[in-house]
Structures are given as C-alpha cells and as structure tokens.
Design an enzyme around this catalytic site. Structure first.
Site, PDB file in Angstrom:
ATOM      1  N   GLU A 175       0.695  -1.793   0.028  1.00  0.00           N
ATOM      2  CA  GLU A 175       0.381   0.116  -0.242  1.00  0.00           C
ATOM      3  C   GLU A 175       1.397   1.377  -0.264  1.00  0.00           C
ATOM      4  O   GLU A 175       0.791   2.498   0.657  1.00  0.00           O
ATOM      5  CB  GLU A 175      -0.992  -0.026   1.523  1.00  0.00           C
ATOM      6  CG  GLU A 175      -1.735  -1.444   0.986  1.00  0.00           C
ATOM      7  CD  GLU A 175      -3.073  -1.427   1.831  1.00  0.00           C
ATOM      8  OE1 GLU A 175      -2.447  -0.798   3.300  1.00  0.00           O
ATOM      9  OE2 GLU A 175      -3.595  -2.107   2.337  1.00  0.00           O
ATOM     10  N   ASN A 216       2.638  -5.291  -2.787  1.00  0.00           N
ATOM     11  CA  ASN A 216       1.301  -5.431  -3.180  1.00  0.00           C
ATOM     12  C   ASN A 216       0.091  -3.502  -3.055  1.00  0.00           C
ATOM     13  O   ASN A 216       0.393  -2.987  -2.269  1.00  0.00           O
ATOM     14  CB  ASN A 216       1.142  -6.330  -1.608  1.00  0.00           C
ATOM     15  CG  ASN A 216      -0.596  -7.518  -1.724  1.00  0.00           C
ATOM     16  OD1 ASN A 216      -0.894  -7.981  -2.437  1.00  0.00           O
ATOM     17  ND2 ASN A 216      -1.273  -6.978  -0.468  1.00  0.00           N
ATOM     18  N   HIS A 252      -9.630  -6.606  -2.753  1.00  0.00           N
ATOM     19  CA  HIS A 252     -11.158  -6.156  -1.596  1.00  0.00           C
ATOM     20  C   HIS A 252     -12.534  -5.620  -3.171  1.00  0.00           C
ATOM     21  O   HIS A 252     -12.399  -4.401  -2.825  1.00  0.00           O
ATOM     22  CB  HIS A 252     -10.869  -4.735  -0.427  1.00  0.00           C
ATOM     23  CG  HIS A 252      -9.960  -5.896   0.041  1.00  0.00           C
ATOM     24  ND1 HIS A 252     -10.198  -7.249   1.067  1.00  0.00           N
ATOM     25  CD2 HIS A 252      -8.378  -5.431   0.576  1.00  0.00           C
ATOM     26  CE1 HIS A 252      -8.677  -7.447   1.567  1.00  0.00           C
ATOM     27  NE2 HIS A 252      -7.949  -6.486   1.412  1.00  0.00           N
ATOM     28  N   GLU A 280      -5.944 -10.475  -1.742  1.00  0.00           N
ATOM     29  CA  GLU A 280      -6.684 -10.397  -0.284  1.00  0.00           C
ATOM     30  C   GLU A 280      -8.712 -10.497  -1.328  1.00  0.00           C
ATOM     31  O   GLU A 280      -9.370  -9.989  -0.415  1.00  0.00           O
ATOM     32  CB  GLU A 280      -6.230  -9.551  -0.365  1.00  0.00           C
ATOM     33  CG  GLU A 280      -5.158  -9.720   0.328  1.00  0.00           C
ATOM     34  CD  GLU A 280      -4.278  -8.147   1.634  1.00  0.00           C
ATOM     35  OE1 GLU A 280      -5.541  -7.527   1.760  1.00  0.00           O
ATOM     36  OE2 GLU A 280      -3.293  -7.780   1.989  1.00  0.00           O
ATOM     37  N   ASP A 282     -12.075 -10.466  -1.589  1.00  0.00           N
ATOM     38  CA  ASP A 282     -13.057 -11.194  -0.639  1.00  0.00           C
ATOM     39  C   ASP A 282     -14.111  -9.988  -1.631  1.00  0.00           C
ATOM     40  O   ASP A 282     -13.951  -8.865  -2.275  1.00  0.00           O
ATOM     41  CB  ASP A 282     -13.313 -10.289   0.576  1.00  0.00           C
ATOM     42  CG  ASP A 282     -12.790  -9.042   1.338  1.00  0.00           C
ATOM     43  OD1 ASP A 282     -12.339  -8.218   0.611  1.00  0.00           O
ATOM     44  OD2 ASP A 282     -12.053  -9.024   2.225  1.00  0.00           O
TER      45      ASP A 282
HETATM   46  C1  XIL Z   1      -6.980  -6.547   8.015  1.00  0.00           C
HETATM   47  C2  XIL Z   1      -6.956  -7.706   8.723  1.00  0.00           C
HETATM   48  O1  XIL Z   1      -8.180  -9.259   8.020  1.00  0.00           O
HETATM   49  C3  XIL Z   1      -7.518  -7.260  10.676  1.00  0.00           C
HETATM   50  O2  XIL Z   1      -7.818  -8.227  10.730  1.00  0.00           O
HETATM   51  C4  XIL Z   1      -6.351  -6.128  10.559  1.00  0.00           C
HETATM   52  O3  XIL Z   1      -7.741  -6.261  11.788  1.00  0.00           O
HETATM   53  C5  XIL Z   1      -6.353  -5.329   9.584  1.00  0.00           C
HETATM   54  O4  XIL Z   1      -5.502  -5.990   8.560  1.00  0.00           O
HETATM   55  N1  XIL Z   1      -4.849  -5.014   3.233  1.00  0.00           N
HETATM   56  C6  XIL Z   1      -3.723  -5.727   3.642  1.00  0.00           C
HETATM   57  C7  XIL Z   1      -4.232  -6.465   4.709  1.00  0.00           C
HETATM   58  O5  XIL Z   1      -2.865  -5.866   3.376  1.00  0.00           O
HETATM   59  O6  XIL Z   1      -3.248  -6.980   5.648  1.00  0.00           O
HETATM   60  C8  XIL Z   1      -5.502  -6.305   5.586  1.00  0.00           C
HETATM   61  O7  XIL Z   1      -5.911  -6.739   6.515  1.00  0.00           O
HETATM   62  C9  XIL Z   1      -6.760  -5.730   4.585  1.00  0.00           C
HETATM   63  C10 XIL Z   1      -6.548  -4.532   3.900  1.00  0.00           C
END
Ligand code: XIL
Length: 363
Positions: A175, A216, A252, A280, A282
């Site tokens: 990020e 990432n 996401h 990641e 979802d």
């Molecule tokens: C999130 C986790 O799922 C949570 O449990 C935590 O509180 C915060 O982080 N981007 C990322 C992940 O790179 O590490 C994040 O994970 C979600 C967004």
C-alpha cells in the site's frame, strides 16, 4: 470507493518438499495419481478448490487468523481440504512480530508456517514495509533516516532469515500509493523517500533468494491513476535491475463491481515479465445479503479469479479469509459483510461455486 476511506489505521502426505515449482506441481500430481494407489483427501481431491488449482499449477490461498487456526477444527478442516496456500492475516505484521524493540514474538507466525508444512500448503509472507500495524516503539520512536534504514534492513534480514525456504512469496512493500498515483505518506516514505522500496527488495532478495518478491496494493485492479503509477514504478525498478518479481492485487471488491479493465490491467504487468497474483480477494455485500446479491457475488468470484488465471504469469488467487464467521469486513466496512466463499456455519455459498468454476478450466 469505500476502501479509500476505510479506518485502515487502519509433508508429509504427498511426500514432496514444500513449495513446488508451480508448473511441476500439476505434473507431479498427475504422476502421483498414476503411481500411488490413492491420494489422501488433503492431497487435493480433484473437485476441491486446491484440486483444481493443483491441476493447473497455481495457488489457491486463504488468509488465516491465529484465533481460528488454534481453536476451530471445523475451520481447519475446510482450510486444509480446499487451500494449497496460506497468508498470515496478521501474525507476520511488524506489530505482531516485534511488539517491543528487540522483543520478538514468533509464536503465531511459527504456528502457521508449521501448519502449512504439515498440510502441504505454501506460505505467502505478509508484509514487511507498510504504513500500518507498526509497533508503537517504531511509529513513535522519532528515528533518523539512517536509523530507520538500519531498522528496516534488520527486520527484513531477521524475518526472511527465520522463514528462509518456507515462504514462496513475500509482500515486501504494501500500500505505497495514494489513489491519485502519488506516493502515500508513511514512516518509510516520509523519512527515506521512494528509494526504500528498491532497498527493501534488494535486502529481501539477499535474505531469501528463492522467495518471489512482491509489491502489494488495493484499488490497483483497474487501469487507473494508481495502477498507472505502480506500473511506472515497476518498470523503473526492473530497468534498474531491482529484484521485483510480482505484483499483488488485493482485490477487496464490492459486489457487482469487479473492474471491467482488470484482466487487461493485470496483463500489462505480466507482460513486463512480472508474476501477478490476487492476494486478498473478498467481495462484500450490503447486509442483509439477498439471493440476487449472492448470485452476483458468485459471478464476481468467477470473473475475478479468471481475470488473474487468464493472464500468462498469474501465480494464483488468495481469498482474505475462509468463512464469513471471521472476515475483517463487517468490522471495517460498516453495514457490509458476507464477503467470503463459506458462510458462518461452513456451508459453501454460491460464491464457492463461482470461485471453483473460475479455477476449473472445464467449468
Ligand atoms: C487486515 C486484517 O484482516 C485485520 O484483521 C486487521 O485488523 C487489519 O488488517 N490490506 C492488507 C491486509 O494488506 O493486511 C489487511 O488485513 C486488509 C487490507
């Protein structure tokens, strides 16, 4: 996008050593099927997610929390049957690994790495240099640039050294961009400048030469200002000979909003010679989720996975969790949930079928 404003702080069984070269995995499975009388279910029954992924030599991963891993056998049953890769949801973040300076806590990360080895799963390492989930000693330490450089190198050396040979890919930086493509403010960016990214990649490569090293990010799935900026950075790093191997597209998504340019966008990174992975995935739904939304989500899971797997250098797809029971979504995106392929009682949702069909070229 809601994402921009989120409070984001916020072997045993197959007798093969861990992470197989991806292409070899499928071939070996085929060979094993001929020479072994039977495969245990965990060595991937053909019709599981991992069965389809193994057959085409890619990863299907899940983010794993230490809570469910250590307390919920219904959870681990699904995890180990369906997934050939795991990512620590939090356990490999800096605040978890080094809560006080020099005081390491490897327990949860070690547990996941051991679990993965025991269940013939690869591990994606997440994450080394990020603006978030930093321990307070580091965040509030007022370190000079020279000190921060030393601290980051030590973190990378120590962490990659510990898991050398056990992690097939690392999200080295996470990020790093704003939505407009400018560099996002962070401890690293503000004190060290963009050069920290190349340094982190070089240190990581020296510490574990076999691990694939990733940048990432989220909201880079579409062709947009943010992905354009990342593309320019990736091209520059490659031109400078920096050991960058892949781009992680967090993915996401909101139901019905898989970007139409996603596949073409992943392809342009793949065409640079980089791996691409969905890291990641979802797909959140406004609650309560209707049958129509669950059906749309299924189509979205299929499309998102095909958008990666249809690109030459796609290494795989990781889902950010297994079951809605433990998803981070409801706690972060108020009013949203139902984002994963299994419901709270471990029943596969329509999205499971969508993901399965996305992985199965014959579907
Ligand atoms: C999130 C986790 O799922 C949570 O449990 C935590 O509180 C915060 O982080 N981007 C990322 C992940 O790179 O590490 C994040 O994970 C979600 C967004």
């Amino acid at each position: 996008m809601p994402h921009a404003s989120r409070p984001h702080h916020h072997h045993r069984r197959r007798r093969v050593p861990r992470p197989l070269p991806l292409v070899a995995a499928g071939a070996l499975l085929a060979t094993a099927a001929v020479t072994l009388p039977q495969l245990t279910p965990e060595a991937s029954a053909a019709t599981t997610l991992r069965g389809y992924a193994d057959a085409r030599g890619v990863r299907i991963g899940a983010a794993v929390g230490d809570g469910p891993l250590t307390s919920d056998s219904a959870y681990t049953t699904v995890l180990d049957r369906e997934f050939n890769s795991v990512t620590a949801e939090n356990a490999m973040k800096w605040d978890a690994l080094e809560p006080s300076r020099g005081g390491y806590n490897w327990a949860a990360a070690d547990r996941l790495v051991a679990h993965a080895a025991a269940h013939n799963q690869g591990v994606r390492g997440h994450t080394l240099a990020w603006y978030s989930q930093l321990p307070s000693w580091l965040k509030n330490g007022n370190f000079s640039a020279a000190e921060l450089n030393t601290i980051l190198k030590k973190h990378i050396d120590t962490t990659l050294g510990r898991y050398k040979g056990k992690v097939y890919a690392w999200d080295v930086v996470n990020e790093t961009f704003n939505e407009d493509g400018s560099m996002r403010s962070s401890l690293w960016q503000d004190k060290l400048g963009t050069g920290y990214i190349a340094n982190a990649l070089r240190w990581a490569h020296a510490a574990d030469p076999a691990a694939k090293l990733y940048i990432n990010d989220y909201n880079i799935e579409a062709d947009n200002a943010k992905s354009d900026a990342l593309y320019a950075l990736a091209k520059q790093l490659l031109a400078e000979g920096v050991p960058l191997n892949g781009i992680g597209f967090q993915s996401h998504f909101v139901v019905g909003q898989v970007p139409s340019t996603m596949k073409a966008n992943l392809k342009r990174f793949s065409d640079l010679g980089l791996e691409v992975s969905v890291t990641e995935l979802d797909i959140r739904i406004p609650l309560p989720a209707s049958a129509a939304e669950l059906a749309q989500q299924s189509a979205d899971y299929k499309l998102a996975s095909e958008n990666c797997l249809g690109v030459a250098r796609c290494a795989g797809v990781t889902v950010w969790g297994v079951t809605d029971k433990y998803s981070w979504i409801p706690g972060t995106f108020s009013g949203f949930g139902a984002a994963l392929p299994y419901n709270e009682s471990y029943a596969p949702k329509p999205s499971y079928t969508g993901l399965s069909n996305g992985l199965n070229p014959a579907a």
